[in-house]
Design a protein around this motif. Structure first.
Motif, PDB file in Angstrom:
ATOM      1  N   GLY A 350       6.620  -4.679  27.925  1.00 31.16           N
ATOM      2  CA  GLY A 350       5.776  -5.638  28.629  1.00 31.16           C
ATOM      3  C   GLY A 350       6.610  -6.595  29.461  1.00 31.16           C
ATOM      4  N   GLY A 351       5.991  -7.708  29.858  1.00 32.04           N
ATOM      5  CA  GLY A 351       6.668  -8.676  30.712  1.00 32.04           C
ATOM      6  C   GLY A 351       5.869  -8.919  31.978  1.00 32.04           C
ATOM      7  N   VAL A 352       6.552  -9.370  33.014  1.00 25.24           N
ATOM      8  CA  VAL A 352       5.866  -9.705  34.267  1.00 25.24           C
ATOM      9  C   VAL A 352       5.185  -8.455  34.822  1.00 25.24           C
ATOM     10  CG1 VAL A 352       6.169 -10.549  36.623  1.00 25.24           C
ATOM     11  CG2 VAL A 352       7.491 -11.554  34.751  1.00 25.24           C
ATOM     12  N   ASP A 353       3.899  -8.572  35.081  1.00 23.81           N
ATOM     13  CA  ASP A 353       3.110  -7.428  35.563  1.00 23.81           C
ATOM     14  C   ASP A 353       3.626  -6.997  36.934  1.00 23.81           C
ATOM     15  OD1 ASP A 353       1.119  -5.663  36.511  1.00 23.81           O
ATOM     16  OD2 ASP A 353      -0.431  -6.684  35.350  1.00 23.81           O
ATOM     17  N   THR A 354       4.052  -5.743  37.022  1.00 23.63           N
ATOM     18  CA  THR A 354       4.683  -5.272  38.264  1.00 23.63           C
ATOM     19  C   THR A 354       3.704  -5.218  39.434  1.00 23.63           C
ATOM     20  OG1 THR A 354       4.269  -2.982  37.630  1.00 23.63           O
ATOM     21  CG2 THR A 354       6.406  -3.905  37.040  1.00 23.63           C
ATOM     22  N   ARG A 355       2.406  -5.236  39.154  1.00 17.51           N
ATOM     23  CA  ARG A 355       1.432  -5.223  40.257  1.00 17.51           C
ATOM     24  C   ARG A 355       1.498  -6.502  41.076  1.00 17.51           C
ATOM     25  NH1 ARG A 355      -2.110  -1.751  36.261  1.00 17.51           N
ATOM     26  NH2 ARG A 355      -1.341  -3.356  34.846  1.00 17.51           N
ATOM     27  N   ALA A 356       2.150  -7.541  40.502  1.00 10.78           N
ATOM     28  CA  ALA A 356       2.313  -8.806  41.227  1.00 10.78           C
ATOM     29  C   ALA A 356       3.619  -8.862  42.010  1.00 10.78           C
ATOM     30  CB  ALA A 356       2.251  -9.973  40.238  1.00 10.78           C
ATOM     31  N   LEU A 357       4.427  -7.790  41.908  1.00 13.46           N
ATOM     32  CA  LEU A 357       5.748  -7.762  42.559  1.00 13.46           C
ATOM     33  C   LEU A 357       5.807  -6.677  43.629  1.00 13.46           C
ATOM     34  CD1 LEU A 357       8.016  -7.932  39.356  1.00 13.46           C
ATOM     35  CD2 LEU A 357       7.193  -9.853  40.730  1.00 13.46           C
ATOM     36  N   SER A 358       6.689  -6.868  44.596  1.00 20.00           N
ATOM     37  CA  SER A 358       6.962  -5.833  45.602  1.00 20.00           C
ATOM     38  C   SER A 358       7.986  -4.848  45.026  1.00 20.00           C
ATOM     39  CB  SER A 358       7.526  -6.455  46.878  1.00 20.00           C
ATOM     40  OG  SER A 358       8.244  -5.489  47.621  1.00 20.00           O
ATOM     41  N   GLN A 359       7.669  -3.571  45.032  1.00 22.60           N
ATOM     42  CA  GLN A 359       8.637  -2.615  44.475  1.00 22.60           C
ATOM     43  C   GLN A 359       9.825  -2.417  45.408  1.00 22.60           C
ATOM     44  OE1 GLN A 359       6.655   1.071  43.729  1.00 22.60           O
ATOM     45  NE2 GLN A 359       6.425   1.614  45.881  1.00 22.60           N
ATOM     46  N   GLN A 360       9.693  -2.803  46.673  1.00 20.92           N
ATOM     47  CA  GLN A 360      10.816  -2.685  47.608  1.00 20.92           C
ATOM     48  C   GLN A 360      11.831  -3.810  47.435  1.00 20.92           C
ATOM     49  OE1 GLN A 360       7.661  -1.700  48.917  1.00 20.92           O
ATOM     50  NE2 GLN A 360       8.434   0.387  48.727  1.00 20.92           N
ATOM     51  N   ILE A 373      13.638  -9.621  37.880  1.00 20.13           N
ATOM     52  CA  ILE A 373      14.388  -8.365  37.732  1.00 20.13           C
ATOM     53  C   ILE A 373      14.717  -8.105  36.262  1.00 20.13           C
ATOM     54  CG2 ILE A 373      15.400  -8.424  40.050  1.00 20.13           C
ATOM     55  CD1 ILE A 373      17.981  -9.544  38.832  1.00 20.13           C
ATOM     56  N   GLY A 374      15.153  -6.885  35.984  1.00 19.26           N
ATOM     57  CA  GLY A 374      15.633  -6.535  34.651  1.00 19.26           C
ATOM     58  C   GLY A 374      14.532  -6.503  33.604  1.00 19.26           C
ATOM     59  N   GLU A 375      14.892  -6.918  32.398  1.00 20.63           N
ATOM     60  CA  GLU A 375      14.000  -6.773  31.241  1.00 20.63           C
ATOM     61  C   GLU A 375      12.818  -7.733  31.276  1.00 20.63           C
ATOM     62  OE1 GLU A 375      14.414  -6.734  26.365  1.00 20.63           O
ATOM     63  OE2 GLU A 375      16.225  -6.978  27.581  1.00 20.63           O
ATOM     64  N   THR A 376      12.892  -8.779  32.105  1.00 22.55           N
ATOM     65  CA  THR A 376      11.770  -9.719  32.230  1.00 22.55           C
ATOM     66  C   THR A 376      10.527  -9.017  32.770  1.00 22.55           C
ATOM     67  OG1 THR A 376      13.449 -11.349  32.846  1.00 22.55           O
ATOM     68  CG2 THR A 376      11.169 -12.014  33.119  1.00 22.55           C
ATOM     69  N   VAL A 377      10.753  -7.923  33.488  1.00 22.65           N
ATOM     70  CA  VAL A 377       9.678  -7.190  34.169  1.00 22.65           C
ATOM     71  C   VAL A 377       9.111  -6.116  33.241  1.00 22.65           C
ATOM     72  CG1 VAL A 377       9.237  -5.699  36.177  1.00 22.65           C
ATOM     73  CG2 VAL A 377      10.792  -7.635  36.384  1.00 22.65           C
ATOM     74  N   ASP A 378       7.850  -5.754  33.445  1.00 19.96           N
ATOM     75  CA  ASP A 378       7.205  -4.706  32.641  1.00 19.96           C
ATOM     76  C   ASP A 378       7.686  -3.312  33.059  1.00 19.96           C
ATOM     77  OD1 ASP A 378       5.455  -3.220  30.997  1.00 19.96           O
ATOM     78  OD2 ASP A 378       3.933  -3.177  32.583  1.00 19.96           O
ATOM     79  N   VAL A 379       8.973  -3.068  32.837  1.00 19.48           N
ATOM     80  CA  VAL A 379       9.570  -1.734  32.983  1.00 19.48           C
ATOM     81  C   VAL A 379      10.549  -1.595  31.816  1.00 19.48           C
ATOM     82  CG1 VAL A 379      11.048  -0.220  34.359  1.00 19.48           C
ATOM     83  CG2 VAL A 379       9.387  -1.697  35.507  1.00 19.48           C
ATOM     84  N   THR A 380      10.312  -0.623  30.949  1.00 14.66           N
ATOM     85  CA  THR A 380      11.152  -0.461  29.760  1.00 14.66           C
ATOM     86  C   THR A 380      11.627   0.976  29.651  1.00 14.66           C
ATOM     87  OG1 THR A 380       9.841  -2.147  28.633  1.00 14.66           O
ATOM     88  CG2 THR A 380      11.281  -0.778  27.261  1.00 14.66           C
ATOM     89  N   GLY A 381      12.929   1.165  29.518  1.00 13.20           N
ATOM     90  CA  GLY A 381      13.498   2.501  29.454  1.00 13.20           C
ATOM     91  C   GLY A 381      13.575   3.039  28.040  1.00 13.20           C
ATOM     92  N   TRP A 382      13.807   4.325  27.955  1.00 18.10           N
ATOM     93  CA  TRP A 382      14.096   4.975  26.675  1.00 18.10           C
ATOM     94  C   TRP A 382      15.439   4.461  26.151  1.00 18.10           C
ATOM     95  CZ3 TRP A 382      13.198  10.945  27.714  1.00 18.10           C
ATOM     96  CH2 TRP A 382      11.839  11.165  27.968  1.00 18.10           C
ATOM     97  N   LEU A 383      15.727   4.816  24.921  1.00 14.03           N
ATOM     98  CA  LEU A 383      17.048   4.606  24.333  1.00 14.03           C
ATOM     99  C   LEU A 383      18.045   5.542  25.027  1.00 14.03           C
ATOM    100  CD1 LEU A 383      18.387   3.211  21.757  1.00 14.03           C
ATOM    101  CD2 LEU A 383      18.065   5.431  20.661  1.00 14.03           C
TER     102      LEU A 383
END
Length: 402
Positions: A350-360, A373-383
């Protein structure tokens, strides 16, 4: 007197340092602010102190997000090969472990030193340790109020990470700033975390602590518009409180409370078919047969938990009972009661909803000059190095854009 910069970056971890180095190299006046006494503690402790700094297979399919397409742009513009080129430029020895995971030969300190050197070359200014009290928007930019006085900046980049491992200084500052400026959050929760089991359902398995083996583990369903199904083949570790090891850390990011995880303890074998097929030729006790394929303590524990006597003769058991046992081994469904929480979680989902951010650019669409950027954003990778690759890629993209 307030100091004026082009870019203020809050958080000097993996994403923050990458962003600072890239922005500084473009000639921007950059200040990097962090509240910690020691730089980049999360890099330092990662990978057993050797830093699993990327994964050569990293791609969008290895990441979880409510908006799964968001990460594609950054990951394609700054790849694992790009970061590897930086590692080679600094002559850091590395090796590949299984499934594309890259580690330092010597120490995670080398990655920290490399990023610090890149920041120095780009004439980045440091404020550390330095606590941020608030960020306010004013005409022409932002005011960042800190322990060391006010900092004025045209752009502010939030790289403060998630809530995982609070003992090394994790805070919710990034989420508070996002909320302050009207950005929605996807509810944060622990990810890549051991799962716990309480009560009678776990009592039979608690004595198996310390046993490890490769398994296949799955959860969720592939049905529905927002379906999330996880399936991993990794090592599993029994603990006193539940299950851990890479298999469980991976599946924990897909697990929803109240739902089962399904563990295949012998993924290479249809256990029921093997047992039934051996009835006429094998004169052994059931416990001895299973001990050929599984650790002996685990074989005995599984038999007792499923109502089988370990000394029962295989030949005496009806096929229906052996099918039940086969299911218990190939499709062991168990509902976790919870997880070990942020204390043991490697990342924050989870984190900052990426729909509110520009992916570019990683900039907030409705708040010019504010980046996440980074872990603050709702993008989480595998181990396995994927979360560092997201840190490098999102930091690079923001650094190019500020």
């Amino acid at each position: 007197m307030a100091k004026q910069f082009d870019v203020a970056i809050i958080g000097a971890g993996a994403a923050g340092m990458m962003c600072a180095a890239i922005a500084g190299a473009r000639g921007k006046r950059v200040v990097l602010i962090d509240h910690a006494e020691k730089l980049a503690e999360k890099i330092r402790i990662s990978g057993g102190g050797r830093c699993n700094f990327t994964n050569i297979n990293a791609g969008p399919a290895n990441f979880l997000s409510e908006n799964p397409h968001f990460c594609k742009s950054a990951l394609s513009r700054y790849t694992a090969q790009d970061f590897l080129a930086l590692v080679k430029k600094h002559r850091i020895g590395y090796h590949e472990k299984h499934r594309g995971q890259l580690f330092c030969n010597d120490s995670a300190e080398q990655i920290i030193a490399m990023l610090k050197a890149e920041c120095s070359a780009a004439e980045v200014n440091w404020r550390m340790p330095c606590k941020v009290h608030e960020v306010t928007k004013e005409e022409g930019g932002y005011v960042v109020a800190t322990d060391h006085g006010d900092i004025l900046a045209e752009s502010v980049v939030i790289a403060t990470g998630g809530l995982s491992i609070p003992k090394i200084g994790a805070t919710d500052l990034g989420y508070r700033i996002a909320t302050q400026f009207g950005l929605p959050l996807v509810e944060p929760r622990p990810g890549l975390v051991p799962l716990t089991f309480d009560g009678p359902s776990w009592a039979a398995f608690a004595p198996l602590a310390g046993i490890a083996l490769e398994v296949e583990v799955s959860t969720g369903s592939g049905k529905g518009k927002n379906a999330k199904r996880g399936l991993f083949r990794e090592d599993l570790l029994f603990t006193h409180r539940g299950l851990s090891g890479p298999a469980i850390l991976q599946i924990s990011s897909y697990w929803e409370p109240g739902t089962p995880i399904v563990v295949n303890l012998l993924p290479e074998m249809d256990v029921a078919e093997e047992l039934i097929g051996s009835k006429t030729t094998v004169k052994k006790q059931l416990g001895n047969v299973l001990s050929q394929w599984l650790p002996a303590r685990l074989a005995e524990g599984l038999l007792l938990a499923n109502g089988f006597a370990p000394d029962a003769r295989l030949a005496d058991l009806p096929d229906a009972r052996l099918r039940k046992l086969g299911d218990a081994i190939n499709r062991w469904a168990i509902v976790p009661t919870g997880s070990e929480g942020y204390r043991k979680a490697e990342v924050t989902l989870g984190g900052v909803d990426t729909r509110a951010l520009s992916q570019q650019t990683m900039m907030a669409k409705d708040v010019p000059g504010l980046y996440f950027i980074g872990e603050t954003v709702d993008v989480t990778g595998w181990l396995g190095g994927y979360n560092f690759q997201w840190a490098w890629a999102s930091g690079y993209v923001a650094g190019q854009s500020v």
